[in-house]
Write an enzyme that holds these catalytic residues in place. Structure first.
Site, PDB file in Angstrom:
ATOM      1  N   ASN A  75     -11.579  -0.308 -10.626  1.00 15.16           N
ATOM      2  CA  ASN A  75     -12.781   0.066 -11.391  1.00 15.16           C
ATOM      3  C   ASN A  75     -13.984  -0.806 -11.070  1.00 15.16           C
ATOM      4  O   ASN A  75     -14.988  -0.766 -11.790  1.00 15.16           O
ATOM      5  CB  ASN A  75     -12.488  -0.019 -12.904  1.00 15.16           C
ATOM      6  N   ALA A  76     -13.902  -1.636 -10.060  1.00 10.84           N
ATOM      7  CA  ALA A  76     -15.024  -2.526  -9.730  1.00 10.84           C
ATOM      8  C   ALA A  76     -15.112  -2.678  -8.215  1.00 10.84           C
ATOM      9  O   ALA A  76     -14.310  -3.391  -7.610  1.00 10.84           O
ATOM     10  CB  ALA A  76     -14.843  -3.890 -10.400  1.00 10.84           C
ATOM     11  N   ARG A 189     -21.600 -10.903   5.787  1.00  9.59           N
ATOM     12  CA  ARG A 189     -22.388  -9.755   6.271  1.00  9.59           C
ATOM     13  C   ARG A 189     -22.826  -9.944   7.718  1.00  9.59           C
ATOM     14  O   ARG A 189     -22.917  -8.981   8.475  1.00  9.59           O
ATOM     15  CB  ARG A 189     -23.610  -9.577   5.378  1.00  9.59           C
ATOM     16  N   ARG A 214     -17.734  11.414  35.372  1.00 14.81           N
ATOM     17  CA  ARG A 214     -17.474  12.813  35.012  1.00 14.81           C
ATOM     18  C   ARG A 214     -18.462  13.732  35.737  1.00 14.81           C
ATOM     19  O   ARG A 214     -19.669  13.534  35.646  1.00 14.81           O
ATOM     20  CB  ARG A 214     -17.624  12.975  33.502  1.00 14.81           C
ATOM     21  N   GLN A 282     -19.801  12.223  21.913  1.00 13.37           N
ATOM     22  CA  GLN A 282     -20.488  13.407  22.440  1.00 13.37           C
ATOM     23  C   GLN A 282     -20.527  13.389  23.971  1.00 13.37           C
ATOM     24  O   GLN A 282     -20.290  14.402  24.623  1.00 13.37           O
ATOM     25  CB  GLN A 282     -21.920  13.437  21.864  1.00 13.37           C
ATOM     26  N   GLU A 309     -17.880  -5.140   2.495  1.00 11.26           N
ATOM     27  CA  GLU A 309     -18.793  -6.278   2.247  1.00 11.26           C
ATOM     28  C   GLU A 309     -20.150  -5.764   1.783  1.00 11.26           C
ATOM     29  O   GLU A 309     -21.203  -6.328   2.106  1.00 11.26           O
ATOM     30  CB  GLU A 309     -18.871  -7.182   3.478  1.00 11.26           C
TER      31      GLU A 309
HETATM   32  C1  LIG Z   1     -11.058  -1.304   5.198  1.00 11.19           C
HETATM   33  C2  LIG Z   1     -11.597  -1.954   3.969  1.00 11.19           C
HETATM   34  C3  LIG Z   1     -11.450  -3.327   3.818  1.00 11.19           C
HETATM   35  C4  LIG Z   1     -11.924  -3.949   2.662  1.00 11.19           C
HETATM   36  N1  LIG Z   1     -11.716  -5.295   2.497  1.00 11.19           N
HETATM   37  C5  LIG Z   1     -12.031  -5.875   1.316  1.00 11.19           C
HETATM   38  C6  LIG Z   1     -11.676  -7.244   1.053  1.00 11.19           C
HETATM   39  O1  LIG Z   1     -11.120  -7.951   1.913  1.00 11.19           O
HETATM   40  N2  LIG Z   1     -11.936  -7.753  -0.174  1.00 11.19           N
HETATM   41  C7  LIG Z   1     -12.545  -7.030  -1.143  1.00 11.19           C
HETATM   42  O2  LIG Z   1     -12.757  -7.563  -2.226  1.00 11.19           O
HETATM   43  N3  LIG Z   1     -12.907  -5.740  -0.929  1.00 11.19           N
HETATM   44  C8  LIG Z   1     -12.652  -5.139   0.268  1.00 11.19           C
HETATM   45  N4  LIG Z   1     -12.988  -3.826   0.496  1.00 11.19           N
HETATM   46  C9  LIG Z   1     -13.634  -3.077  -0.558  1.00 11.19           C
HETATM   47  C10 LIG Z   1     -15.102  -2.781  -0.267  1.00 11.19           C
HETATM   48  O3  LIG Z   1     -15.855  -3.953  -0.288  1.00 11.19           O
HETATM   49  C11 LIG Z   1     -15.558  -1.729  -1.285  1.00 11.19           C
HETATM   50  O4  LIG Z   1     -14.938  -0.504  -0.902  1.00 11.19           O
HETATM   51  C12 LIG Z   1     -17.056  -1.576  -1.335  1.00 11.19           C
HETATM   52  O5  LIG Z   1     -17.649  -2.721  -1.890  1.00 11.19           O
HETATM   53  C13 LIG Z   1     -17.482  -0.349  -2.170  1.00 11.19           C
HETATM   54  O6  LIG Z   1     -16.810  -0.312  -3.390  1.00 11.19           O
HETATM   55  P1  LIG Z   1     -16.054   1.045  -3.815  1.00 11.19           P
HETATM   56  O7  LIG Z   1     -15.201   1.478  -2.698  1.00 11.19           O
HETATM   57  O8  LIG Z   1     -15.418   0.827  -5.133  1.00 11.19           O
HETATM   58  O9  LIG Z   1     -17.223   2.128  -3.954  1.00 11.19           O
HETATM   59  P2  LIG Z   1     -18.177   2.358  -5.226  1.00 11.19           P
HETATM   60  O10 LIG Z   1     -18.761   1.062  -5.668  1.00 11.19           O
HETATM   61  O11 LIG Z   1     -17.448   3.193  -6.220  1.00 11.19           O
HETATM   62  O12 LIG Z   1     -19.329   3.229  -4.572  1.00 11.19           O
HETATM   63  C14 LIG Z   1     -19.210   4.626  -4.332  1.00 11.19           C
HETATM   64  C15 LIG Z   1     -20.562   5.116  -3.811  1.00 11.19           C
HETATM   65  O13 LIG Z   1     -21.570   4.884  -4.820  1.00 11.19           O
HETATM   66  C16 LIG Z   1     -22.621   4.114  -4.257  1.00 11.19           C
HETATM   67  N5  LIG Z   1     -23.191   3.232  -5.290  1.00 11.19           N
HETATM   68  C17 LIG Z   1     -22.509   2.424  -6.146  1.00 11.19           C
HETATM   69  N6  LIG Z   1     -23.372   1.758  -6.933  1.00 11.19           N
HETATM   70  C18 LIG Z   1     -24.616   2.139  -6.556  1.00 11.19           C
HETATM   71  C19 LIG Z   1     -25.949   1.797  -6.975  1.00 11.19           C
HETATM   72  N7  LIG Z   1     -26.174   0.884  -7.924  1.00 11.19           N
HETATM   73  N8  LIG Z   1     -26.993   2.411  -6.377  1.00 11.19           N
HETATM   74  C20 LIG Z   1     -26.787   3.311  -5.370  1.00 11.19           C
HETATM   75  N9  LIG Z   1     -25.565   3.674  -4.922  1.00 11.19           N
HETATM   76  C21 LIG Z   1     -24.491   3.094  -5.509  1.00 11.19           C
HETATM   77  C22 LIG Z   1     -21.986   3.319  -3.122  1.00 11.19           C
HETATM   78  O14 LIG Z   1     -22.956   2.882  -2.176  1.00 11.19           O
HETATM   79  C23 LIG Z   1     -21.033   4.357  -2.559  1.00 11.19           C
HETATM   80  O15 LIG Z   1     -21.734   5.225  -1.713  1.00 11.19           O
HETATM   81  C24 LIG Z   1     -12.569  -3.183   1.663  1.00 11.19           C
HETATM   82  C25 LIG Z   1     -12.743  -1.807   1.847  1.00 11.19           C
HETATM   83  C26 LIG Z   1     -12.260  -1.194   2.978  1.00 11.19           C
HETATM   84  C27 LIG Z   1     -12.447   0.294   3.127  1.00 11.19           C
END
Ligand SMILES: Cc1cc2nc3c(=O)[nH]c(=O)nc-3n(C[C@H](O)[C@H](O)[C@H](O)COP(=O)(O)OP(=O)(O)OC[C@H]3O[C@@H](n4cnc5c(N)ncnc54)[C@H](O)[C@@H]3O)c2cc1C
Length: 326
Positions: A75-76, A189, A214, A282, A309
C-alpha cells in the site's frame, strides 16, 4: 517475410553470440550493483555510527555480503510516507513486522535496510531505518517476482514476523527514515540514470551493427534514409542522456548540490532508454521481436528504469518543486 537462414542477419559468428549472451544479462547485474552500493551501503556509510560502519561495510564492500533497500510495501509505493511496517522497542530489541515488496537483490540479500515506524503515532516523523540481517528468526524471503525484464535479479518480497532486531541496528536515530531514504535515492537515481544510459548505448550499438549487415532492396538497410533518421535520433538521445548523467555525477564529486540534476538525469535517461530500445527493435524488424537478438531484452530491461527508485511522474514533481522554489 525474411527467409530464415542458418546464419541470422547481423550475427557474424560464435563470438558474437557469446558476447550477446553476456551483454543481455548485464543490466540485471548492474541493478544488483547500483542498489547494493547506492541505497544499501551508502546510507550505512553516511548515517551509520562508527561501530555500524565497521561491522557492515567491509563485507559489503568486498562483495561477501549483499545489501537491499526495503521501502516499498503493497500500500505504499510512490507515497513512501504511507508505509505500515512497525519496529516497536522492547528491551534491547525492536520487534519488527513488515511486508516489503519488490526488493531488488531480495533473494540473495544478507543486510536489509528496513523502513518502518518506530513511533506509529508520529506520522512521517515516526519513520526510521533498522538494519535486519538474513537468518534472524522471523526474517522470511518471499517468492521471486515474475518480472518483464531484469529477470536475472532476484527481486522478491521480504517479510518480517515479530523479528527481533537489536536496537543498535537503528540507523542515525528514530524518525530519520525519510531523510535517509531521500539521501539514498538522490545517489541511487544517478545509478539508475547510468544504467538506462548503458542499456540505450548497447541498443544503439546493436542497431548500427544490424543496419550495416542487413540487406533489403539490394543494399544494407543503413542506406535507407528512414533507418538513418532513427539512428540519428537514437545517437542524439544517448549523447544527451550521457551528458546529464555525467553532470549529476560531477556535481556530487565536487560536493555541490545535485538532487535536481540527479532527478533530471534519471528522468531523461530512463525515457531516452525506452525510446532508443524501441527504435532498436524497429531497426531489427521482426528479428528485433525475437529472443535471437539482445534488443528485445534491452527493450524490456529499459522499461522499468522509468518506474523504480521513483516513477517519471514523481521525478517531474521533484524537479518542478525545485525549479519553482528558485
Ligand atoms: C524491478 C523492480 C525493482 C524494485 N526494487 C525496489 C527496491 O529494491 N526497494 C524498494 O523499496 N522498492 C523497489 N521497487 C519498487 C518501486 O520503487 C515502486 O514500484 C515505485 O516506487 C512505484 O510504486 P508503486 O509500484 O507502488 O506505484 P504507485 O505509487 O501505486 O503508482 C502508480 C502510478 O501512479 C502514479 N502516481 C502515484 N502518485 C502520484 C502523484 N502524486 N502524482 C502523479 N502520479 C502519481 C505513478 O507515477 C504511477 O504511474 C522496485 C520495483 C520494480 C518493478
Amino acid at each position: 517475410m525474411p527467409r530464415r537462414s542458418t546464419r541470422r542477419p547481423g550475427f557474424p559468428g560464435k563470438w558474437s553470440i557469446k558476447w550477446a549472451r553476456w551483454a543481455i544479462s548485464v543490466s540485471a547485474i548492474g541493478l544488483c550493483v547500483t542498489v547494493h552500493n547506492s541505497v544499501a551501503v551508502y546510507p550505512i556509510m553516511a548515517f551509520g555510527s562508527r561501530a555500524q560502519i565497521e561491522h557492515w561495510v567491509p563485507p559489503l564492500a568486498r562483495g561477501e555480503k549483499i545489501g537491499a533497500f526495503c521501502l516499498t510495501e503493497p500500500n505504499a509505493g510512490s507515497d513512501a510516507g504511507g508505509i505500515e511496517a512497525t519496529a516497536l522497542a522492547d528491551d534491547d530489541n525492536y520487534v519488527v513486522n513488515a511486508n516489503k515488496v519488490f526488493v531488488t537483490n531480495g533473494g540473495i540479500a544478507d543486510v536489509c535496510l528496513i523502513f518502518c515506524r518506530t513511533d506509529p503515532a508520529a506520522g512521517r516523523r515516526g519513520i526510521s531505518v533498522v538494519v535486519a540481517e538474513r537468518g534472524t528468526a522471523g526474517f522470511v524471503v518471499g517468492d521471486l517476482e515474475n518480472l518483464c525484464g531484469m529477470r536475472a535479479n532476484p527481486v522478491c518480497s521480504i517479510r518480517l514476523y515479530d523479528c527481533r532486531v537489536p536496537r543498535e541496528n537503528l540507523l542515525a536515530g528514530e524518525g530519520m527514515g525519510l531523510k535517509i531514504g531521500m539521501a539514498a535515492l538522490d545517489i541511487g537515481r544517478m545509478g539508475i540514470g547510468a544504467q538506462a544510459l548503458g542499456i540505450a548505448q548497447a541498443a544503439l550499438e546493436e542497431a548500427v551493427r544490424y543496419a550495416r549487415q542487413r540487406q533489403q532492396f539490394g543494399v544494407p538497410i543503413q542506406r535507407h534514409q528512414a533507418i538513418q533518421t532513427m539512428i540519428a535520433d537514437m545517437a542524439t538521445q544517448v549523447d544527451a542522456a550521457r551528458l546529464m548523467v555525467y553532470r549529476a555525477a560531477a556535481l556530487k564529486d565536487k560536493n555541490l548540490p545535485f538532487s535536481k540534476e540527479s532527478a533530471m538525469a534519471k528522468l531523461f535517461a530512463s525515457e531516452a532508454a525506452t525510446r532508443v530500445t524501441d527504435l532498436a527493435v524497429q531497426i531489427h524488424g521482426g528479428y528485433g521481436y525475437s529472443k535471437s537478438y539482445p534488443v528485445e531484452r534491452y527493450y524490456r530491461d529499459a522499461r522499468v528504469t522509468r518506474i523504480y527508485e521513483g516513477t517519471s511522474e514523481i521525478h517531474r514533481i521533484v524537479i518542478a518543486k525545485s525549479v519553482l522554489a528558485g
